[in-house]
Design an enzyme around this catalytic site. Structure first.
Site, mmCIF file in Angstrom:
data_model
loop_
_atom_site.group_PDB
_atom_site.id
_atom_site.type_symbol
_atom_site.label_atom_id
_atom_site.label_comp_id
_atom_site.label_asym_id
_atom_site.label_seq_id
_atom_site.Cartn_x
_atom_site.Cartn_y
_atom_site.Cartn_z
ATOM 1 N N CYS A 80 0.833 -1.197 0.000
ATOM 2 C CA CYS A 80 0.000 0.000 0.000
ATOM 3 C C CYS A 80 0.880 1.265 0.000
ATOM 4 C CB CYS A 80 -0.993 -0.025 1.157
ATOM 5 S SG CYS A 80 -2.333 1.178 0.963
ATOM 6 N N HIS A 186 -3.813 -4.781 -0.324
ATOM 7 C CA HIS A 186 -3.454 -5.266 1.013
ATOM 8 C C HIS A 186 -3.499 -6.797 1.023
ATOM 9 C CE1 HIS A 186 -3.367 -1.551 3.422
ATOM 10 N NE2 HIS A 186 -4.283 -1.101 2.576
ATOM 11 N N GLU A 188 -2.492 -8.711 3.293
ATOM 12 C CA GLU A 188 -2.807 -9.176 4.648
ATOM 13 C C GLU A 188 -4.311 -9.163 4.917
ATOM 14 O OE1 GLU A 188 -2.563 -4.725 5.170
ATOM 15 O OE2 GLU A 188 -1.630 -6.254 3.902
#
Length: 204
Positions: A80, A186, A188
């Site tokens: 990001c 993202h 994650e």
């Protein structure tokens, strides 16, 4: 060992949890000295460009990162805003970026959108790889990844674009130059695709 750079920005615990789930050794570096011995580096980031660069500089990490990435050629993955600061500069701020990849960060111009003129770009979107590499092995490209951003990375060299995504037009959703990788999305927060991406990065 994979080391996550903790300079005060990013979803560090989520990344750490994924590597623990994968049984891959991972360590959170809270000081520049703790980066020593890294075989891979993860550079998270949440927030504005200048704030992120300021945190990185004030924490003392920038100098050590420059050495490890540019001289030792340790693979690094920016996420990001951690991807955006890999650029030379950003329309969002005034500070110089790390400059690891030749490009600049620009704001989406919704006036040019042919569809979905909504900012920020929020939610799941597909990606399309633009060059071959192990980083995207076993990824479901149609399902894609989770995005949240208003600015995007504009590469000055087409060979540095790793993947593209459509959102009111095409933009670079991943970049790569030598040992430097950047993901605008993202991983994650991207469930199985994100887990696979972190595994692929560990195995580069």
């Amino acid at each position: 060992m994979i080391k996550i750079v903790n300079y005060g920005s990013g979803n560090i615990q989520a990344i750490l949890n994924i590597y623990k789930q994968l049984n891959i050794e991972c360590f959170v570096a809270n000081t520049p000295q703790e980066l020593l011995g890294a075989t891979k580096l993860v550079l998270p980031g949440v927030g504005a460009f200048d704030e992120t660069m300021d945190q990185l500089i004030r924490s003392g990490f920038k100098k050590e990162l420059d050495h490890l990435v540019l001289e030792e050629k340790i693979p690094v993955m920016g996420i990001c805003v951690g991807m955006q600061i890999l650029a030379k500069r950003s329309e969002e701020g005034e500070l110089d970026g790390l400059g690891y990849i030749d490009g600049e960060v620009k704001k989406f111009d919704s006036r040019k959108f042919t569809e979905k003129p909504y900012l920020p770009h929020l939610g799941w979107n597909s990606i399309q790889p633009t060059k071959e590499g192990k980083i995207f092995e076993n990824i479901d490209f149609d399902r894609g990844f989770y995005f949240l951003h208003t600015y995007y990375f504009s590469c000055n060299t087409i060979e540095d674009k790793l993947a593209s995504t459509q959102y009111g037009g095409e933009f670079s959703s991943a970049v790569n130059h030598d040992n430097v990788f950047g993901m605008q999305f993202h991983p994650e927060k991207s469930h199985s695709n994100g887990i696979q991406l972190f595994k692929n990065f560990a195995n580069l």
